[in-house]
Enzyme design. Structure first.
Site, short mmCIF file in Angstrom:
data_model
loop_
_atom_site.label_atom_id
_atom_site.label_comp_id
_atom_site.label_asym_id
_atom_site.label_seq_id
_atom_site.Cartn_x
_atom_site.Cartn_y
_atom_site.Cartn_z
N ASP A 96 -5.83 -3.34 0.72
CA ASP A 96 -4.75 -4.24 1.13
C ASP A 96 -3.73 -3.56 2.05
O ASP A 96 -3.20 -2.49 1.74
CB ASP A 96 -4.02 -4.80 -0.09
N HIS A 126 -11.96 -3.84 -1.81
CA HIS A 126 -12.48 -5.03 -2.49
C HIS A 126 -12.98 -6.05 -1.48
O HIS A 126 -12.70 -5.96 -0.29
CB HIS A 126 -11.43 -5.64 -3.44
#
Length: 292
Positions: free
Chosen positions: A104, A258
């Site tokens: 992120d 992810h």
């Protein structure tokens, strides 16, 4: 094998070989005790991603839980949903999800330490999230590749080429989202290998925000990037979570990537995420990430 903190009846149960554990004994709707905070933070560093089942948190409870792991922060370009302070909304549109491997917000120098994600609406099939361990990926590199990675720097930006829009029928809506996403352009140099500030582990800092490797052409960057990403996303280096409504996932954003497969057709998939403030990465030779 489970590990238990007897005084609080807390249990950590591994769900993957290289990362992932379910935590039992926490009701995140209530105030988290100091003992629980210590347990959660230690398990997060050790397991990289931890899961709390069927918590059914509201926005306020979600924010309070995020404070266990650090200082909540806003996304640098996307406004939170109305009535919330720090939320980032992950709402599927036309069967889309963030189906690209990433860590992120790595286009920022001090990208988030951790992310706390809760499920609101889950499709009847598909809609999982997959995490990969970037520390074990580094450890798996042959010695010559480690030596190269130790010295390499990558350029990250929010103005990057992704497959996010490849199947969308509503281009105008997706373009509006992208316009907001790149309303401020960031470009940051990170070491390809960072040292974890708490565990001391070395991990790879890559993912879909990478737009180049310092000193290499685009063609060379793409070839080298795929080699290193291949070690990160190797199936044995991942764990998959099949969401149920109310579940919460918390991951160490300093040592994971992810991916959310777009495998749920046109069904509704909605989650909300809060990130917490991170540290500026430090390379093996002690240099810090910097803006370009």
């Amino acid at each position: 094998m489970s590990e238990t903190l007897n005084t609080e009846h807390l249990i950590s149960e591994k769900v993957g070989s290289r990362l992932g554990a379910v935590i039992y004994g926490i009701d995140a709707k209530k105030e988290i005790t100091e003992g629980q905070k210590d347990f959660l933070n230690k398990e997060l560093i050790k397991n990289k991603v931890i899961f709390l089942k069927k918590q059914f948190l509201d926005d306020e409870q979600h924010e309070r839980l995020s404070c266990v792991f650090g200082e909540p922060i806003l996304h640098p370009t996307i406004a939170p949903p109305k009535g919330t302070k720090y939320m980032f909304e992950l709402k599927s549109r036309y069967g889309r999800s963030t189906d690209s491997w990433h860590t992120d917000v790595t286009f920022m120098t001090n990208y988030p330490k951790a992310s706390i994600l809760r499920a609101l609406h889950i499709p009847p099939y598909g809609g999982t999230t997959i995490w990969a361990n970037t520390a074990t990926a580094y450890e798996a590199l042959p010695a010559p590749l480690k030596a190269f990675a130790d010295a390499a720097w990558a350029i990250h930006s929010n103005d990057y080429d992704t497959n996010y829009y490849k199947f969308d029928s509503r281009k105008e809506e997706m373009s509006a989202f992208r316009k907001e996403f790149i309303s401020n352009i960031y470009k940051t140099a990170h070491p390809v290998v960072r040292v974890h500030p708490e565990s001391g582990e070395k991990s790879l800092v890559l993912g879909h925000f990478v737009i180049g490797l310092d000193g290499f052409s685009t063609k060379e960057t793409n070839a080298l990037f795929e080699i290193f990403q291949g070690y990160i996303t190797e199936i044995e280096n991942t764990v998959t979570w099949r969401w149920e409504p109310g579940d919460v996932a918390i991951w160490d954003n300093r040592s994971t990537q992810h991916y959310a497969p777009a495998d749920f057709d046109q069904h509704r998939r909605e989650l909300r995420r809060i990130t917490v403030k991170g540290e500026v990465p430090v390379s093996i030779d002690g240099r810090c990430s910097y803006y370009l």
